[in-house]
Design a protein around this motif. Structure first.
Motif, mmCIF file in Angstrom:
data_model
loop_
_atom_site.group_PDB
_atom_site.id
_atom_site.type_symbol
_atom_site.label_atom_id
_atom_site.label_comp_id
_atom_site.label_asym_id
_atom_site.label_seq_id
_atom_site.Cartn_x
_atom_site.Cartn_y
_atom_site.Cartn_z
ATOM 1 N N THR A 57 9.583 -4.073 -4.810
ATOM 2 C CA THR A 57 8.446 -3.484 -5.519
ATOM 3 C C THR A 57 8.664 -1.992 -5.731
ATOM 4 N N VAL A 58 8.163 -1.497 -6.843
ATOM 5 C CA VAL A 58 8.269 -0.082 -7.189
ATOM 6 C C VAL A 58 6.917 0.384 -7.734
ATOM 7 N N PRO A 59 6.619 1.694 -7.658
ATOM 8 C CA PRO A 59 5.327 2.192 -8.125
ATOM 9 C C PRO A 59 5.270 2.424 -9.632
ATOM 10 N N LEU A 60 4.250 1.860 -10.280
ATOM 11 C CA LEU A 60 3.987 2.105 -11.701
ATOM 12 C C LEU A 60 2.496 2.341 -11.875
ATOM 13 N N CYS A 61 2.132 3.301 -12.713
ATOM 14 C CA CYS A 61 0.722 3.505 -13.029
ATOM 15 C C CYS A 61 0.219 2.302 -13.828
ATOM 16 N N PRO B 232 -3.235 7.331 -9.167
ATOM 17 C CA PRO B 232 -2.686 6.317 -8.272
ATOM 18 C C PRO B 232 -1.802 5.338 -9.025
ATOM 19 N N CYS B 233 -1.082 4.500 -8.253
ATOM 20 C CA CYS B 233 -0.165 3.542 -8.848
ATOM 21 C C CYS B 233 -0.446 2.128 -8.348
ATOM 22 N N GLN B 234 0.279 1.198 -8.919
ATOM 23 C CA GLN B 234 0.244 -0.199 -8.487
ATOM 24 C C GLN B 234 1.652 -0.600 -8.086
ATOM 25 N N ALA B 235 1.752 -1.503 -7.116
ATOM 26 C CA ALA B 235 3.060 -1.984 -6.674
ATOM 27 C C ALA B 235 3.543 -3.061 -7.640
ATOM 28 N N HIS B 236 4.569 -2.748 -8.410
ATOM 29 C CA HIS B 236 5.106 -3.691 -9.398
ATOM 30 C C HIS B 236 6.277 -4.464 -8.807
ATOM 31 N N HIS B 237 6.233 -5.792 -8.886
ATOM 32 C CA HIS B 237 7.326 -6.638 -8.428
ATOM 33 C C HIS B 237 8.365 -6.768 -9.541
ATOM 34 N N VAL B 238 9.601 -6.356 -9.260
ATOM 35 C CA VAL B 238 10.675 -6.447 -10.249
ATOM 36 C C VAL B 238 11.018 -7.923 -10.427
ATOM 37 N N ARG B 239 10.695 -8.476 -11.574
ATOM 38 C CA ARG B 239 10.704 -9.931 -11.745
ATOM 39 C C ARG B 239 12.093 -10.559 -11.681
ATOM 40 N N TYR B 240 13.136 -9.794 -12.010
ATOM 41 C CA TYR B 240 14.470 -10.387 -12.017
ATOM 42 C C TYR B 240 15.211 -10.167 -10.694
ATOM 43 N N ALA B 241 14.527 -9.655 -9.671
ATOM 44 C CA ALA B 241 15.185 -9.383 -8.399
ATOM 45 C C ALA B 241 15.572 -10.666 -7.668
ATOM 46 N N GLN B 242 14.821 -11.745 -7.885
ATOM 47 C CA GLN B 242 15.114 -13.032 -7.277
ATOM 48 C C GLN B 242 14.936 -14.123 -8.323
ATOM 49 N N GLU B 243 15.441 -15.324 -8.000
ATOM 50 C CA GLU B 243 15.213 -16.444 -8.889
ATOM 51 C C GLU B 243 13.726 -16.706 -8.992
ATOM 52 N N ARG B 244 13.299 -17.092 -10.183
ATOM 53 C CA ARG B 244 11.880 -17.292 -10.408
ATOM 54 C C ARG B 244 11.371 -18.489 -9.622
ATOM 55 N N GLY B 245 10.236 -18.322 -8.943
ATOM 56 C CA GLY B 245 9.630 -19.405 -8.185
ATOM 57 C C GLY B 245 8.362 -19.876 -8.863
ATOM 58 N N ARG C 51 0.837 -1.210 0.000
ATOM 59 C CA ARG C 51 0.000 0.000 0.000
ATOM 60 C C ARG C 51 0.867 1.253 0.000
ATOM 61 N N PHE C 52 1.965 1.219 0.767
ATOM 62 C CA PHE C 52 2.885 2.358 0.818
ATOM 63 C C PHE C 52 3.482 2.629 -0.560
ATOM 64 N N VAL C 53 3.894 1.575 -1.252
ATOM 65 C CA VAL C 53 4.486 1.731 -2.591
ATOM 66 C C VAL C 53 3.444 2.271 -3.572
ATOM 67 N N ALA C 54 2.212 1.753 -3.477
ATOM 68 C CA ALA C 54 1.155 2.185 -4.404
ATOM 69 C C ALA C 54 0.766 3.641 -4.206
ATOM 70 N N GLN C 55 1.091 4.215 -3.053
ATOM 71 C CA GLN C 55 0.772 5.621 -2.800
ATOM 72 C C GLN C 55 1.781 6.565 -3.440
ATOM 73 N N GLN C 56 2.907 6.032 -3.918
ATOM 74 C CA GLN C 56 3.942 6.871 -4.529
ATOM 75 C C GLN C 56 3.605 7.132 -6.002
ATOM 76 N N PRO C 57 4.174 8.188 -6.589
ATOM 77 C CA PRO C 57 3.922 8.469 -8.013
ATOM 78 C C PRO C 57 4.642 7.487 -8.921
ATOM 79 N N CYS C 58 4.105 7.311 -10.109
ATOM 80 C CA CYS C 58 4.701 6.394 -11.096
ATOM 81 C C CYS C 58 6.130 6.813 -11.427
#
Length: 377
Positions: free
Chosen positions: A330-334, A307-320, A293-300
């Protein structure tokens, strides 16, 4: 002396279309609003590109602070809108506020100034009528058209077919007039995926169509969603099957008793193990709704919109297996740039093209997040 034309008057008196009304949560309250780009587009459409302009009368920074690596800024602005209607010029003014959160002070102040000026422009244009959001100030919202249309009113256009199924590469494979046909062929494509990477590539190329079908079905029956839920369940089942290659051998199928035993074993009490503590551990995946929720409150990060959505950076960890990376990445993206990011085949290159290091931003946000502090504490 000339004023607005009859057609302009009709457009200014028209109801605000429901599809242009957005919502967001703010301090436990649901807010309705129209986006800044839409109000400017409406002004160009109704008044004409060369028949109106805006000027910032004042802009003032009311707060500026730093929390670790994150910079915060807040501005108030006053904007004057001038509309030329024949021989007269109509002048309206509006005030607005904007906030900016970014890894650098310059970016934070830029986002805050842009937000304040956009907010002030929307308030000034709202005085001209419903198409600019005036209808939202009415608690009953009588000036907003109904999504399905009442008797005698033209219904709003809904998402509808044809539905295009795309291959893992993004190329169109087949077109369907009915959602059921699209869903059946998508299930077949997932069944035939040779590995997990191919499976998720097929899904990512078609997930937007699945979402559109979901909206289409819900517009006809608000409680309907079984078809899209079944597709998601089928994706998970295919992923589980592909993740267990040892079960795909040349041995004959297991006897019914073995299947029954396996089914019974699945009902045994489940003991959760923190696999990150094992000798050959898996990456720890932290989950924090408060941080999201905190991330989604930030600007894109790309355009500065809210408003924004919390985007999970897919290459940050090995894929599960059907697992997102930890919420700390996570980072904010519209909605627009979030969807664009998921459509790209190379997320690293996508971020490099925007000259942004999302992992650094995610780390700064994690350090500034109240939710993260509770987890670490």
């Amino acid at each position: 002396m000339m004023e607005f034309s009859p057609e302009q008057v009709r457009q200014l008196k028209a109801k605000l279309k429901a599809r242009h009304v957005k919502t967001r949560q703010a301090e436990g309250t649901l807010l309705h609003y129209v986006e800044g780009w839409h109000t400017i587009a409406e002004a160009n459409r109704i008044f004409g590109f060369d028949a109106w302009d805006r000027r910032t009368i004042s802009s003032k920074c009311v707060q500026s602070e730093r929390n670790g690596r994150i910079h915060f800024a807040a501005y108030v602005a006053k904007v004057r809108v001038s509309v030329r209607a024949g021989d007269i010029t109509i002048i309206r003014e509006g005030s607005g506020m904007g906030e900016g959160v970014a890894p650098t002070p310059g970016k934070a102040h830029e986002l805050a100034v842009k937000g304040a000026e956009t907010d002030a422009t929307k308030r000034a244009l709202a005085t001209f009528g419903n198409p600019f959001g005036l209808a939202l100030y009415d608690r009953e919202q009588a000036g907003v058209s109904k999504p399905r249309g009442d008797k005698g009113e033209t219904p709003e256009p809904k998402d509808s077919g044809p539905w295009v199924l795309r291959a893992a590469t993004g190329s169109p494979r087949k077109t369907f007039e009915k959602p059921e046909g699209f869903a059946a062929e998508l299930r077949n494509a997932m069944d035939n995926a040779p590995d997990i990477e191919a499976l998720f590539a097929v899904w990512e190329q078609n997930v937007e169509t699945v979402r559109t079908i979901n909206r289409h079905l819900r517009s006809r029956a608000p409680v309907s969603g079984a078809l899209t839920q079944d597709l998601v369940a089928h994706l998970k089942a295919c992923a589980v099957s592909l993740a267990r290659p040892e079960e795909k051998s040349d041995a004959p199928p297991a006897a019914p008793s073995a299947l029954s035993n396996r089914h019974c074993a699945s009902k045994a009490p489940h003991i959760k193990v923190d696999k990150s503590t094992l000798k050959f551990g898996e990456p720890k995946r932290i989950r924090s709704k408060e941080h999201l929720r905190f991330v989604a409150q930030q600007p894109c990060l790309i355009c500065g919109r809210k408003p924004c959505q919390a985007h999970h950076v897919r290459y940050a960890q090995e894929r599960g297996l059907a697992l997102k990376v930890s919420d700390e990445f996570t980072v904010p993206l519209c909605a627009t740039h979030h969807s664009e990011n998921h459509r790209t085949g190379d997320e690293r290159r996508w971020w490099q093209g925007h000259k942004i290091d999302p992992l650094k931003v995610a780390r700064d946000l994690w350090e500034a997040s109240p939710g993260a502090k509770r987890i670490v504490g």
